[in-house]
Design a protein around this motif. Sequence first.
Motif, PDB file in Angstrom:
ATOM      1  N   LYS A 325      46.838  24.075  82.539  1.00  0.00           N
ATOM      2  CA  LYS A 325      47.125  24.775  81.277  1.00  0.00           C
ATOM      3  C   LYS A 325      46.769  23.947  80.044  1.00  0.00           C
ATOM      4  O   LYS A 325      46.238  24.467  79.066  1.00  0.00           O
ATOM      5  N   PHE A 326      47.048  22.628  80.104  1.00  0.00           N
ATOM      6  CA  PHE A 326      46.885  21.789  78.917  1.00  0.00           C
ATOM      7  C   PHE A 326      45.849  20.674  79.066  1.00  0.00           C
ATOM      8  O   PHE A 326      45.600  19.943  78.102  1.00  0.00           O
ATOM      9  N   GLN A 327      45.287  20.501  80.266  1.00  0.00           N
ATOM     10  CA  GLN A 327      44.384  19.381  80.545  1.00  0.00           C
ATOM     11  C   GLN A 327      45.075  18.036  80.258  1.00  0.00           C
ATOM     12  O   GLN A 327      44.476  17.088  79.739  1.00  0.00           O
ATOM     13  N   ILE A 328      46.351  17.972  80.604  1.00  0.00           N
ATOM     14  CA  ILE A 328      47.125  16.742  80.453  1.00  0.00           C
ATOM     15  C   ILE A 328      47.707  16.357  81.808  1.00  0.00           C
ATOM     16  O   ILE A 328      48.309  17.192  82.486  1.00  0.00           O
ATOM     17  N   GLU A 329      47.502  15.104  82.190  1.00  0.00           N
ATOM     18  CA  GLU A 329      48.100  14.607  83.427  1.00  0.00           C
ATOM     19  C   GLU A 329      49.487  14.059  83.122  1.00  0.00           C
ATOM     20  O   GLU A 329      49.656  13.287  82.180  1.00  0.00           O
ATOM     21  N   ILE A 330      50.474  14.493  83.922  1.00  0.00           N
ATOM     22  CA  ILE A 330      51.810  13.884  83.810  1.00  0.00           C
ATOM     23  C   ILE A 330      52.075  13.126  85.109  1.00  0.00           C
ATOM     24  O   ILE A 330      51.686  13.570  86.193  1.00  0.00           O
ATOM     25  N   HIS A 331      52.735  11.986  84.971  1.00  0.00           N
ATOM     26  CA  HIS A 331      52.945  11.107  86.120  1.00  0.00           C
ATOM     27  C   HIS A 331      54.436  10.896  86.379  1.00  0.00           C
ATOM     28  O   HIS A 331      55.230  10.809  85.435  1.00  0.00           O
ATOM     29  N   PRO A 332      54.828  10.801  87.650  1.00  0.00           N
ATOM     30  CA  PRO A 332      56.249  10.596  87.970  1.00  0.00           C
ATOM     31  C   PRO A 332      56.759   9.260  87.457  1.00  0.00           C
ATOM     32  O   PRO A 332      56.047   8.244  87.480  1.00  0.00           O
ATOM     33  N   GLU A 333      57.991   9.260  86.999  1.00  0.00           N
ATOM     34  CA  GLU A 333      58.705   8.036  86.661  1.00  0.00           C
ATOM     35  C   GLU A 333      59.433   7.527  87.899  1.00  0.00           C
ATOM     36  O   GLU A 333      59.704   6.347  88.037  1.00  0.00           O
ATOM     37  N   VAL A 334      59.722   8.456  88.806  1.00  0.00           N
ATOM     38  CA  VAL A 334      60.467   8.171  90.033  1.00  0.00           C
ATOM     39  C   VAL A 334      59.532   7.541  91.069  1.00  0.00           C
ATOM     40  O   VAL A 334      58.353   7.895  91.163  1.00  0.00           O
ATOM     41  N   ASN A 335      60.069   6.603  91.861  1.00  0.00           N
ATOM     42  CA  ASN A 335      59.299   5.945  92.914  1.00  0.00           C
ATOM     43  C   ASN A 335      59.467   6.697  94.238  1.00  0.00           C
ATOM     44  O   ASN A 335      60.580   6.923  94.683  1.00  0.00           O
ATOM     45  N   PHE A 336      58.362   7.062  94.860  1.00  0.00           N
ATOM     46  CA  PHE A 336      58.394   7.752  96.162  1.00  0.00           C
ATOM     47  C   PHE A 336      58.430   6.727  97.276  1.00  0.00           C
ATOM     48  O   PHE A 336      57.628   5.807  97.316  1.00  0.00           O
ATOM     49  N   LEU A 337      59.367   6.909  98.200  1.00  0.00           N
ATOM     50  CA  LEU A 337      59.497   5.982  99.333  1.00  0.00           C
ATOM     51  C   LEU A 337      59.401   6.736 100.640  1.00  0.00           C
ATOM     52  O   LEU A 337      59.883   7.859 100.741  1.00  0.00           O
TER      53      LEU A 337
END
Length: 337
Positions: A325-337
């Motif tokens: 929709k916006f051509q913006i990448e958002i990235h997780p702040e949370v760490n995946f384990l």
Amino acid sequence: MNIQENISLKQFNTFGIDKKARFFTAVQSVSDLKIALTWAKEKHINTLILGGGSNILLTQDQEALVIKNEITGIELVKEDEKYYWVEVGAGVVWHDFVLTAIQNEWAGVENLSLIPGTVGASPMQNIGAYGVEIKDVFHSLTALRKSDLELQEFDAKSCAFGYRESVFKHELKDKYVICSVIFRLNKVAAYHTDYGAIKATLAQNGIEHLNLKSISDAVIQIRQSKLPDPKEIGNAGSFFKNPSIPASQYESLKADYPEIPGYPNDEGVKVPAAWLIEQCGWKGKRLGEIGVHSKQPLVLVNYGAGDGNEIKKLAEKIQKSVLEKFQIEIHPEVNFL
């Protein structure tokens, strides 16, 4: 040292995800920590360090020795005419430290009230809220190097702080265990009230003369009104970082979306991820036992029996829709384990 086997980690992560640790122990001192790491090394077993479990998403059982860091202590180690230097154990609950600072009139962390987690995770994530980040009050930390069990001190420069970033999330990931942090706190408070709804909340509370407690109370009030309590509904607070985009891209988007909020910074313009997610229709959306919080779209939630992989897939769908929709990448702040 008490090492337990096949222990559920449900009570040790704020999402309340029911995954198991092959081995589990808690440490209350650096010597305990050295014993635990030595045991794991001799058994050729990986280790995972847990603090408050408030910034992790468990997607699988942990074939490791999970070490719960419970190193405590809050000590004033030095002061001069302007500052207090306070050393805090990595296992201290962050909000407990904030309350102690307010009680002692050590200024600088009051805007960081009620952030979940422990002190050890605070520099790792460079936690921040309402116009203040850890790097603003950080002096140094002591960490144990896993490879040779030697203690090493890190100053602010060597921590390489960024937005919710530090060297411990990148080059030094899993190589050190933070044992204690020294904060440099102010004797004379510099109140930060311009961010978010702090001013409005202070006015609503009838506060005419500012102090550390009134700022903290306002922040707590705002957070409790917007964010779900992990004890009532599983979550890890803000799941995504706020993205920064070039000013030219922001101006282009503003032509199509005049109401898009933006805050100029060194990288261009910071756009609230919550706004982007809400515009994509995710706010309040429930998918079985997981979903997006009804008041704060930045928060993904586990209604009880949700699985970490389901939350991970939901996060990926949200990322994809925002990008489309916006051509913006958002990235997780949370760490995946």
